[in-house]
Scaffold this active site. Sequence first.
Site, PDB file in Angstrom:
ATOM      1  N   TYR A 141       3.831 -13.793  -0.739  1.00 37.33           N
ATOM      2  CA  TYR A 141       4.542 -14.713   0.143  1.00 37.33           C
ATOM      3  C   TYR A 141       4.563 -16.107  -0.466  1.00 37.33           C
ATOM      4  CZ  TYR A 141       5.587 -11.617   3.983  1.00 37.33           C
ATOM      5  OH  TYR A 141       6.136 -10.630   4.758  1.00 37.33           O
ATOM      6  N   ASP A 227       3.221   3.305   0.097  1.00 43.99           N
ATOM      7  CA  ASP A 227       4.366   4.168   0.378  1.00 43.99           C
ATOM      8  C   ASP A 227       3.914   5.453   1.073  1.00 43.99           C
ATOM      9  OD1 ASP A 227       3.077   4.529  -2.048  1.00 43.99           O
ATOM     10  OD2 ASP A 227       4.803   5.361  -3.064  1.00 43.99           O
ATOM     11  N   ASP A 251       2.867  -6.941   6.653  1.00 45.21           N
ATOM     12  CA  ASP A 251       4.019  -7.366   7.434  1.00 45.21           C
ATOM     13  C   ASP A 251       4.969  -6.196   7.680  1.00 45.21           C
ATOM     14  OD1 ASP A 251       5.724  -9.024   8.795  1.00 45.21           O
ATOM     15  OD2 ASP A 251       6.338 -10.200   7.063  1.00 45.21           O
TER      16      ASP A 251
END
Length: 364
Positions: A141, A227, A251
Amino acid sequence: MSVTDSPRSVIRLGLIEGDGIGPEVVRATRVVVDEALAAAGASAAEWVEVPIGHAAIAECGDPLPERTLSTLAGLDAWILGPHDNASYPPEHRTGAPPGGAIRKRFGLYANIRPARAFPGVRAAAPDIDLVIVRENSEGFYADRNMFAGAGEFRPTPEVAMSIGVITRDACARIARQACELASGRRGRLTIVHKANVLPMTMGMFRDVCYEVAAGYPALAVDDEHVDAVAAHLVRAPADYDVLVTENLFGDILSDLAGELSGSLGLAASLNCSADRAMAQAVHGAAPTLAGHNRANPGALQLSAAMLLRWLGHRRDDAALRGAADRVERAVAATLAAGIATADLGGLASTSEFTEQVRARVHRR
Protein backbone atom coordinates in the site's frame (compact mmCIF):
# COMPACT_ATOMS: atom_id res chain seq x y z
CA MET A 1 -6.51 8.63 29.40
CA SER A 2 -4.21 6.01 30.89
CA VAL A 3 -4.91 2.38 31.59
CA THR A 4 -4.83 3.19 35.30
CA ASP A 5 -7.99 5.33 35.14
CA SER A 6 -10.94 4.06 37.17
CA PRO A 7 -13.31 1.70 35.32
CA ARG A 8 -16.10 4.31 35.32
CA SER A 9 -13.95 7.22 34.13
CA VAL A 10 -15.46 9.09 31.20
CA ILE A 11 -14.66 7.93 27.70
CA ARG A 12 -14.00 10.63 25.14
CA LEU A 13 -14.87 9.38 21.68
CA GLY A 14 -14.21 11.07 18.38
CA LEU A 15 -17.10 11.20 15.92
CA ILE A 16 -15.96 11.55 12.31
CA GLU A 17 -18.93 11.58 9.96
CA GLY A 18 -17.11 11.51 6.63
CA ASP A 19 -18.79 11.60 3.23
CA GLY A 20 -21.76 10.06 1.42
CA ILE A 21 -23.75 7.87 3.79
CA GLY A 22 -21.20 8.57 6.53
CA PRO A 23 -23.26 11.14 8.48
CA GLU A 24 -26.30 8.82 8.51
CA VAL A 25 -24.54 5.66 9.66
CA VAL A 26 -22.32 7.51 12.15
CA ARG A 27 -25.31 9.16 13.82
CA ALA A 28 -27.16 5.84 13.85
CA THR A 29 -24.14 4.28 15.56
CA ARG A 30 -23.87 7.01 18.17
CA VAL A 31 -27.51 6.46 19.18
CA VAL A 32 -26.96 2.73 19.68
CA VAL A 33 -23.66 3.17 21.56
CA ASP A 34 -25.22 5.69 23.95
CA GLU A 35 -28.11 3.32 24.62
CA ALA A 36 -25.79 0.35 25.21
CA LEU A 37 -23.54 2.28 27.59
CA ALA A 38 -26.56 3.31 29.66
CA ALA A 39 -28.04 -0.20 29.67
CA ALA A 40 -24.72 -1.73 30.75
CA GLY A 41 -24.18 0.76 33.55
CA ALA A 42 -21.11 2.27 31.93
CA SER A 43 -20.24 5.95 31.96
CA ALA A 44 -21.78 7.99 29.17
CA ALA A 45 -19.52 8.85 26.28
CA GLU A 46 -18.33 12.38 25.72
CA TRP A 47 -18.60 12.76 21.94
CA VAL A 48 -16.25 15.10 20.11
CA GLU A 49 -17.19 15.81 16.49
CA VAL A 50 -14.32 16.39 14.08
CA PRO A 51 -14.55 16.95 10.32
CA ILE A 52 -12.91 15.17 7.42
CA GLY A 53 -13.70 15.00 3.70
CA HIS A 54 -16.07 17.38 1.96
CA ALA A 55 -17.15 19.00 5.23
CA ALA A 56 -13.52 19.69 6.17
CA ILE A 57 -12.74 21.03 2.69
CA ALA A 58 -15.66 23.44 2.97
CA GLU A 59 -14.67 24.52 6.47
CA CYS A 60 -10.87 24.39 6.39
CA GLY A 61 -9.83 23.92 2.76
CA ASP A 62 -8.33 20.51 3.55
CA PRO A 63 -9.97 17.03 3.65
CA LEU A 64 -7.91 16.18 6.74
CA PRO A 65 -7.01 19.36 8.62
CA GLU A 66 -4.24 19.36 11.20
CA ARG A 67 -6.85 20.56 13.67
CA THR A 68 -8.73 17.28 13.23
CA LEU A 69 -5.59 15.23 13.85
CA SER A 70 -4.69 17.29 16.93
CA THR A 71 -8.18 16.79 18.35
CA LEU A 72 -8.06 13.03 17.75
CA ALA A 73 -4.74 12.85 19.60
CA GLY A 74 -6.48 13.94 22.80
CA LEU A 75 -9.28 11.35 22.62
CA ASP A 76 -9.53 7.74 23.77
CA ALA A 77 -10.79 6.30 20.48
CA TRP A 78 -12.74 7.27 17.37
CA ILE A 79 -15.58 6.20 15.11
CA LEU A 80 -14.84 6.95 11.46
CA GLY A 81 -17.49 7.16 8.78
CA PRO A 82 -16.63 6.33 5.16
CA HIS A 83 -14.95 8.91 2.95
CA ASP A 84 -15.25 9.51 -0.78
CA ASN A 85 -11.88 10.93 -1.77
CA ALA A 86 -12.51 10.11 -5.45
CA SER A 87 -15.07 12.93 -5.50
CA TYR A 88 -12.84 15.55 -3.87
CA PRO A 89 -11.63 18.47 -6.00
CA PRO A 90 -8.54 17.46 -8.04
CA GLU A 91 -6.11 19.32 -5.78
CA HIS A 92 -7.28 17.21 -2.82
CA ARG A 93 -7.08 13.79 -4.46
CA THR A 94 -3.32 13.40 -4.21
CA GLY A 95 -1.68 11.78 -1.22
CA ALA A 96 -3.25 9.42 1.26
CA PRO A 97 -7.04 9.38 1.71
CA PRO A 98 -8.18 10.59 5.15
CA GLY A 99 -8.67 7.14 6.66
CA GLY A 100 -5.24 5.94 5.57
CA ALA A 101 -3.59 9.14 6.79
CA ILE A 102 -5.23 8.77 10.22
CA ARG A 103 -4.08 5.14 10.46
CA LYS A 104 -0.52 6.14 9.57
CA ARG A 105 -0.41 9.19 11.86
CA PHE A 106 -1.46 7.19 14.91
CA GLY A 107 0.29 3.91 14.11
CA LEU A 108 -2.87 1.80 13.84
CA TYR A 109 -1.00 -1.22 12.61
CA ALA A 110 -3.69 -3.90 13.10
CA ASN A 111 -6.91 -4.11 11.12
CA ILE A 112 -9.24 -6.68 12.67
CA ARG A 113 -12.05 -7.80 10.34
CA PRO A 114 -14.53 -10.46 11.53
CA ALA A 115 -16.89 -12.22 9.13
CA ARG A 116 -19.81 -14.31 10.39
CA ALA A 117 -23.24 -15.18 9.10
CA PHE A 118 -26.23 -13.90 11.04
CA PRO A 119 -29.50 -15.82 11.41
CA GLY A 120 -32.11 -14.08 9.28
CA VAL A 121 -29.59 -12.97 6.65
CA ARG A 122 -29.22 -14.93 3.44
CA ALA A 123 -25.53 -15.82 3.25
CA ALA A 124 -23.56 -17.62 0.58
CA ALA A 125 -21.67 -19.29 3.44
CA PRO A 126 -24.07 -19.72 6.39
CA ASP A 127 -21.41 -21.46 8.49
CA ILE A 128 -18.74 -18.76 8.18
CA ASP A 129 -17.33 -17.44 11.48
CA LEU A 130 -13.77 -16.18 11.19
CA VAL A 131 -11.55 -13.17 11.76
CA ILE A 132 -8.98 -11.76 9.35
CA VAL A 133 -6.12 -9.97 11.08
CA ARG A 134 -4.59 -7.65 8.51
CA GLU A 135 -1.22 -5.95 8.88
CA ASN A 136 -2.12 -2.31 8.33
CA SER A 137 1.11 -0.31 8.13
CA GLU A 138 3.21 -1.56 5.22
CA GLY A 139 3.11 -4.14 2.41
CA PHE A 140 2.24 -2.88 -1.07
CA TYR A 141 0.00 0.00 0.00
CA ALA A 142 1.79 3.05 -1.34
CA ASP A 143 0.11 5.48 1.07
CA ARG A 144 1.58 3.92 4.21
CA ASN A 145 4.76 1.98 3.46
CA MET A 146 7.24 4.88 3.39
CA PHE A 147 8.34 7.39 6.01
CA ALA A 148 8.08 10.13 3.38
CA GLY A 149 6.79 10.02 -0.16
CA ALA A 150 4.95 7.06 -1.61
CA GLY A 151 5.95 3.54 -2.59
CA GLU A 152 4.36 3.86 -6.02
CA PHE A 153 5.98 5.90 -8.77
CA ARG A 154 6.61 6.22 -12.53
CA PRO A 155 10.27 6.50 -13.55
CA THR A 156 9.20 7.07 -17.16
CA PRO A 157 5.82 7.81 -18.77
CA GLU A 158 5.62 4.18 -19.89
CA VAL A 159 6.63 2.49 -16.63
CA ALA A 160 4.86 2.36 -13.26
CA MET A 161 6.46 0.71 -10.23
CA SER A 162 5.40 -0.22 -6.71
CA ILE A 163 7.54 -1.12 -3.71
CA GLY A 164 6.33 -3.62 -1.14
CA VAL A 165 7.77 -3.24 2.36
CA ILE A 166 7.87 -6.05 4.93
CA THR A 167 9.70 -5.64 8.25
CA ARG A 168 10.36 -8.14 11.01
CA ASP A 169 8.96 -5.87 13.72
CA ALA A 170 5.68 -5.30 11.89
CA CYS A 171 5.32 -9.02 11.20
CA ALA A 172 5.92 -9.86 14.85
CA ARG A 173 3.45 -7.39 16.29
CA ILE A 174 0.61 -8.39 13.94
CA ALA A 175 1.36 -12.05 14.64
CA ARG A 176 1.01 -11.40 18.38
CA GLN A 177 -2.35 -9.72 17.80
CA ALA A 178 -3.53 -12.72 15.79
CA CYS A 179 -2.26 -15.25 18.33
CA GLU A 180 -3.97 -13.47 21.22
CA LEU A 181 -7.21 -13.33 19.27
CA ALA A 182 -7.04 -17.00 18.25
CA SER A 183 -6.31 -17.99 21.85
CA GLY A 184 -9.67 -16.52 22.86
CA ARG A 185 -11.59 -18.18 20.02
CA ARG A 186 -11.30 -21.73 18.65
CA GLY A 187 -7.52 -21.91 18.91
CA ARG A 188 -6.60 -22.13 15.24
CA LEU A 189 -4.38 -19.72 13.31
CA THR A 190 -3.73 -19.71 9.55
CA ILE A 191 -0.82 -17.66 8.18
CA VAL A 192 -1.68 -16.39 4.69
CA HIS A 193 1.17 -15.49 2.33
CA LYS A 194 2.59 -15.91 -1.18
CA ALA A 195 6.10 -17.07 -0.34
CA ASN A 196 6.28 -19.34 -3.37
CA VAL A 197 6.70 -16.31 -5.67
CA LEU A 198 7.77 -13.65 -3.13
CA PRO A 199 10.19 -15.68 -1.01
CA MET A 200 11.99 -12.76 0.66
CA THR A 201 9.04 -10.57 1.64
CA MET A 202 6.25 -13.09 2.08
CA GLY A 203 8.75 -15.68 3.29
CA MET A 204 9.76 -13.34 6.09
CA PHE A 205 6.11 -12.70 6.96
CA ARG A 206 5.37 -16.44 7.16
CA ASP A 207 8.50 -17.30 9.12
CA VAL A 208 8.16 -14.52 11.70
CA CYS A 209 4.50 -15.43 12.27
CA TYR A 210 5.56 -19.02 12.98
CA GLU A 211 8.27 -17.77 15.36
CA VAL A 212 5.74 -15.73 17.34
CA ALA A 213 3.14 -18.51 17.29
CA ALA A 214 5.67 -20.87 18.87
CA GLY A 215 5.08 -18.92 22.07
CA TYR A 216 1.42 -20.03 22.02
CA PRO A 217 1.72 -23.83 22.20
CA ALA A 218 -2.03 -24.34 22.63
CA LEU A 219 -2.71 -22.96 19.15
CA ALA A 220 -2.99 -25.11 16.03
CA VAL A 221 -1.02 -23.17 13.41
CA ASP A 222 -0.71 -23.72 9.67
CA ASP A 223 -0.06 -21.63 6.57
CA GLU A 224 -1.53 -21.36 3.06
CA HIS A 225 -0.92 -19.39 -0.12
CA VAL A 226 -3.36 -16.52 -0.56
CA ASP A 227 -4.84 -17.85 -3.82
CA ALA A 228 -5.55 -21.20 -2.17
CA VAL A 229 -7.19 -19.42 0.76
CA ALA A 230 -9.47 -17.48 -1.61
CA ALA A 231 -10.67 -20.73 -3.16
CA HIS A 232 -10.94 -22.45 0.21
CA LEU A 233 -13.01 -19.58 1.61
CA VAL A 234 -15.60 -20.10 -1.09
CA ARG A 235 -15.63 -23.88 -0.70
CA ALA A 236 -15.30 -24.41 3.05
CA PRO A 237 -15.07 -21.19 5.09
CA ALA A 238 -15.92 -23.00 8.34
CA ASP A 239 -12.44 -24.55 8.20
CA TYR A 240 -10.96 -21.19 9.22
CA ASP A 241 -10.85 -19.47 12.60
CA VAL A 242 -8.28 -16.64 12.59
CA LEU A 243 -6.24 -15.72 9.51
CA VAL A 244 -3.25 -13.37 9.70
CA THR A 245 -1.90 -11.78 6.55
CA GLU A 246 -0.29 -8.72 5.03
CA ASN A 247 -2.04 -5.54 4.02
CA LEU A 248 -3.15 -6.08 0.41
CA PHE A 249 -4.09 -9.74 0.85
CA GLY A 250 -6.06 -8.92 4.00
CA ASP A 251 -8.00 -6.19 2.26
CA ILE A 252 -9.04 -8.48 -0.59
CA LEU A 253 -9.81 -11.57 1.49
CA SER A 254 -11.87 -9.66 4.04
CA ASP A 255 -14.12 -8.22 1.32
CA LEU A 256 -14.62 -11.74 -0.01
CA ALA A 257 -15.40 -13.04 3.47
CA GLY A 258 -17.80 -10.15 4.07
CA GLU A 259 -19.81 -10.97 0.97
CA LEU A 260 -19.82 -14.68 1.81
CA SER A 261 -21.32 -13.83 5.19
CA GLY A 262 -24.20 -11.89 3.64
CA SER A 263 -23.22 -8.34 2.75
CA LEU A 264 -20.48 -5.75 3.16
CA GLY A 265 -23.24 -3.81 4.90
CA LEU A 266 -22.50 -5.98 7.94
CA ALA A 267 -18.69 -6.09 7.56
CA ALA A 268 -17.18 -4.54 10.69
CA SER A 269 -13.57 -3.68 11.40
CA LEU A 270 -11.32 -2.17 14.04
CA ASN A 271 -8.02 -0.38 13.39
CA CYS A 272 -5.83 -0.42 16.46
CA SER A 273 -2.41 -0.29 18.07
CA ALA A 274 -1.47 -0.98 21.67
CA ASP A 275 -3.03 2.30 22.85
CA ARG A 276 -5.23 3.69 20.05
CA ALA A 277 -8.28 2.37 18.24
CA MET A 278 -10.66 3.46 15.50
CA ALA A 279 -13.92 1.80 14.46
CA GLN A 280 -14.42 1.83 10.69
CA ALA A 281 -16.86 -0.18 8.59
CA VAL A 282 -15.36 -2.03 5.64
CA HIS A 283 -17.80 -0.58 3.10
CA GLY A 284 -17.46 2.72 1.26
CA ALA A 285 -19.37 6.00 1.17
CA ALA A 286 -22.08 4.89 -1.33
CA PRO A 287 -22.79 8.47 -2.47
CA THR A 288 -25.85 7.46 -4.51
CA LEU A 289 -27.57 6.39 -1.27
CA ALA A 290 -26.60 9.48 0.69
CA GLY A 291 -29.51 11.41 2.18
CA HIS A 292 -32.14 8.79 1.33
CA ASN A 293 -32.27 7.04 4.76
CA ARG A 294 -31.56 3.70 3.06
CA ALA A 295 -28.02 2.86 4.15
CA ASN A 296 -27.27 -0.12 6.35
CA PRO A 297 -25.75 1.10 9.64
CA GLY A 298 -25.09 -2.44 10.88
CA ALA A 299 -21.43 -2.62 9.90
CA LEU A 300 -20.50 0.56 11.75
CA GLN A 301 -22.61 -0.40 14.76
CA LEU A 302 -20.79 -3.73 14.93
CA SER A 303 -17.46 -1.90 14.47
CA ALA A 304 -18.37 0.33 17.40
CA ALA A 305 -19.03 -2.79 19.49
CA MET A 306 -15.48 -3.93 18.69
CA LEU A 307 -14.23 -0.51 19.80
CA LEU A 308 -16.11 -0.71 23.11
CA ARG A 309 -14.71 -4.20 23.74
CA TRP A 310 -11.16 -2.98 22.97
CA LEU A 311 -11.62 -0.11 25.46
CA GLY A 312 -13.15 -2.50 28.00
CA HIS A 313 -10.15 -4.84 27.85
CA ARG A 314 -7.66 -2.01 27.96
CA ARG A 315 -9.33 -0.42 31.01
CA ASP A 316 -10.35 -3.74 32.60
CA ASP A 317 -13.91 -2.39 32.53
CA ALA A 318 -16.62 -5.05 32.52
CA ALA A 319 -19.33 -2.44 31.85
CA LEU A 320 -17.73 -1.42 28.57
CA ARG A 321 -17.38 -5.05 27.54
CA GLY A 322 -21.02 -5.55 28.50
CA ALA A 323 -22.03 -2.61 26.32
CA ALA A 324 -20.17 -4.20 23.42
CA ASP A 325 -22.02 -7.47 23.96
CA ARG A 326 -25.34 -5.62 24.04
CA VAL A 327 -24.70 -3.91 20.70
CA GLU A 328 -23.70 -7.16 19.01
CA ARG A 329 -26.66 -9.08 20.42
CA ALA A 330 -29.09 -6.29 19.50
CA VAL A 331 -27.91 -6.16 15.87
CA ALA A 332 -28.08 -9.95 15.62
CA ALA A 333 -31.55 -10.09 17.20
CA THR A 334 -32.84 -7.40 14.87
CA LEU A 335 -31.63 -9.30 11.83
CA ALA A 336 -33.00 -12.59 13.19
CA ALA A 337 -36.41 -10.90 13.50
CA GLY A 338 -36.37 -10.26 9.76
CA ILE A 339 -35.73 -6.53 10.06
CA ALA A 340 -33.16 -5.48 7.48
CA THR A 341 -32.23 -2.69 5.09
CA ALA A 342 -32.52 -2.92 1.31
CA ASP A 343 -29.01 -4.31 0.74
CA LEU A 344 -30.10 -7.39 2.71
CA GLY A 345 -33.43 -7.68 0.92
CA GLY A 346 -35.38 -5.88 3.65
CA LEU A 347 -37.64 -2.85 3.77
CA ALA A 348 -36.29 -1.04 6.84
CA SER A 349 -34.83 2.42 6.53
CA THR A 350 -31.62 3.42 8.30
CA SER A 351 -33.57 5.05 11.10
CA GLU A 352 -36.07 2.18 11.41
CA PHE A 353 -33.29 -0.40 11.65
CA THR A 354 -31.50 1.73 14.24
CA GLU A 355 -34.61 2.11 16.40
CA GLN A 356 -35.10 -1.66 16.36
CA VAL A 357 -31.48 -2.22 17.42
CA ARG A 358 -31.78 0.47 20.07
CA ALA A 359 -34.83 -1.21 21.58
CA ARG A 360 -33.13 -4.61 21.69
CA VAL A 361 -30.05 -3.25 23.47
CA HIS A 362 -31.97 -3.53 26.73
CA ARG A 363 -32.85 -7.21 26.30
CA ARG A 364 -30.75 -9.86 27.98
